[in-house]
Design an enzyme around this catalytic site. Sequence first.
Site, PDB file in Angstrom:
ATOM      1  CG  HIS A 158      -1.931  -0.975   1.360  1.00 26.90           C
ATOM      2  ND1 HIS A 158      -2.159  -1.658   2.534  1.00 26.90           N
ATOM      3  CD2 HIS A 158      -2.843  -1.448   0.476  1.00 26.90           C
ATOM      4  CE1 HIS A 158      -3.160  -2.501   2.366  1.00 26.90           C
ATOM      5  NE2 HIS A 158      -3.591  -2.392   1.119  1.00 26.90           N
ATOM      6  CE  LYS A 175     -11.781  -8.226   2.488  1.00 22.89           C
ATOM      7  NZ  LYS A 175     -10.529  -7.647   1.988  1.00 22.89           N
ATOM      8  NE  ARG A 235      -2.913  -7.724  -4.162  1.00 27.12           N
ATOM      9  CZ  ARG A 235      -3.628  -8.246  -3.194  1.00 27.12           C
ATOM     10  NH1 ARG A 235      -3.103  -8.464  -2.022  1.00 27.12           N
ATOM     11  NH2 ARG A 235      -4.889  -8.576  -3.385  1.00 27.12           N
ATOM     12  CB  SER A 291      -4.651  -6.353   4.745  1.00 25.21           C
ATOM     13  OG  SER A 291      -4.115  -5.120   4.333  1.00 25.21           O
TER      14      SER A 291
END
Length: 175
Positions: free
Chosen positions: A23, A47, A96, A134
């Site tokens: 990040h 989440k 990514r 994360s």
Amino acid sequence: MATATSYRTAVYTGVFDPIHLGHLDIIQRGSRLYDRLIVGVGHNPEKQPFFTLEERADLVRNVVAALPNVEVHPFTGLAVQFVRQVGARVMLRGLRTLTDMESEFMMSLTNLNLDPEIETVFLMAKEQYSHVSSTLIRQIATFHGPLEMFVSPAVKLVLEKRVHERQSREKGIGG
């Protein structure tokens, strides 16, 4: 928070639970590309976060403190609405993997339908961060693995403390 509409302002949104070096790399690179970069710390209702919205915003503020043109704001609701609210017209996103590309492409098309004036700009993750998430970092922390290569020292301390608090609570409840 509303300002004049600008293509020289970009907004990078995420949950940042916790913020990691991948990040931070996108934030640093984005801060060189745009006059003003706003990091929007959001909420994903699908989440269960390790940290509260304000804790996550504070962690991001701590990590980006040396970048004078970067601001951090927590927000709730749709990212595209937040971008409009702060007067920006560019959403900055990091990619990514091919899986990221597919989901981000779909999200950018949806955002264009919601607000045709907002453009999405993608930055490819550097190779050393292409596997970092994360979720992975929270798992490593939970099992007391090494975090140094994934997060800043300040985030490492806070994350280890949160894991200890959670595990102590679980032992108290279960024991």
